[in-house]
Write an enzyme that holds these catalytic residues in place. Structure first.
Site, PDB file in Angstrom:
ATOM      1  CB  SER A  17      -4.564  -6.472   4.691  1.00  0.00           C
ATOM      2  OG  SER A  17      -4.201  -5.185   4.256  1.00  0.00           O
ATOM      3  CG  HIS A  21      -1.912  -0.974   1.419  1.00  0.00           C
ATOM      4  ND1 HIS A  21      -2.063  -1.704   2.578  1.00  0.00           N
ATOM      5  CD2 HIS A  21      -2.896  -1.399   0.584  1.00  0.00           C
ATOM      6  CE1 HIS A  21      -3.086  -2.527   2.454  1.00  0.00           C
ATOM      7  NE2 HIS A  21      -3.613  -2.371   1.254  1.00  0.00           N
ATOM      8  CE  LYS A  70     -12.856  -6.533   3.858  1.00  0.00           C
ATOM      9  NZ  LYS A  70     -12.136  -5.888   2.775  1.00  0.00           N
ATOM     10  NE  ARG A  80      -2.816  -7.280  -4.293  1.00  0.00           N
ATOM     11  CZ  ARG A  80      -3.604  -7.393  -3.272  1.00  0.00           C
ATOM     12  NH1 ARG A  80      -3.128  -7.779  -2.116  1.00  0.00           N
ATOM     13  NH2 ARG A  80      -4.890  -7.139  -3.377  1.00  0.00           N
TER      14      ARG A  80
END
Ligand code: ADP
Length: 174
Positions: free
Chosen positions: A128, A17, A41, A90
């Site tokens: 993460s 990040h 979430k 990614r």
């Protein structure tokens, strides 16, 4: 003047990040790192904790502002007058997700453009979720996150003890 928003859950912020935020900040006049509070979430860190960790990372960077937000990202962009949403890519699965999100956001708010930056090679595997999982098993995450984040993770898992089902929560993609 170009104002951009880099939105994310940042649960927690990691070196992938940070790399995207710093590279994006060179391309724009102002970058808002926007920490999303998704009610649906469940996160390991509270919104306040995630914001504090992100603030700690970017405190020496005058072009970067850290904020919390909820609701639609494009609405938040309109509210603060941002023309650009920054995202990081990614692997191929990120592309599919970001492509869909980008088109949907463009339908909602055609004036807001998406700027997707490819990850730096050394951060390709970083997410993460990976950081949380390794930290929960006492693995070494010192090459993946800043020191303060590493310490916060150790504290969090010590507090939670052996009972930390929240770690298993997957992000939307990872
Ligand atoms: P979200 O829940 O919005 O995906 P994340 O915190 O997981 O929030 O990610 C925020 C942004 O950072 C996303 O655009 C994601 O693709 C990007 N990102 C995450 N990890 C990396 C990495 N290792 N390299 C580059 N970009 C990344």
């Amino acid at each position: 003047m170009i104002r951009a928003v880099f939105p994310g859950s940042f649960d927690p912020i990691h070196n992938g990040h940070i790399d995207i935020a710093l590279r994006a900040s060179k391309l724009v006049d102002e970058l808002y790192v926007a920490v999303y509070d998704k009610p649906l979430k469940s996160f390991l860190f509270s919104p306040q904790e995630r914001i504090a960790l992100v603030e700690g990372v970017f405190k020496g960077y005058p072009k970067i502002t850290v904020v919390g937000y909820s609701g639609l990202t494009v609405k938040f962009c309109k509210k603060i007058g941002a023309q650009v949403i920054v995202r990081g890519l990614r692997v191929f699965s990120d592309f599919e997700y970001e492509f869909r999100m980008g088109l949907a956001n463009h339908r909602l708010e055609p004036d807001v453009e998406v700027l997707a930056l490819m990850t730096s090679e050394e951060h390709t595997f970083l997410s993460s979720t990976t950081v949380r999982e390794i930290a929960s098993l006492d693995g070494d995450i010192s090459s993946m996150v800043p020191k303060a984040v590493e310490q916060a993770l150790i504290r969090k898992f010590t507090e939670l003890g052996d009972n930390h089902p929240v770690v298993l929560t997957q992000s939307t993609r990872d």
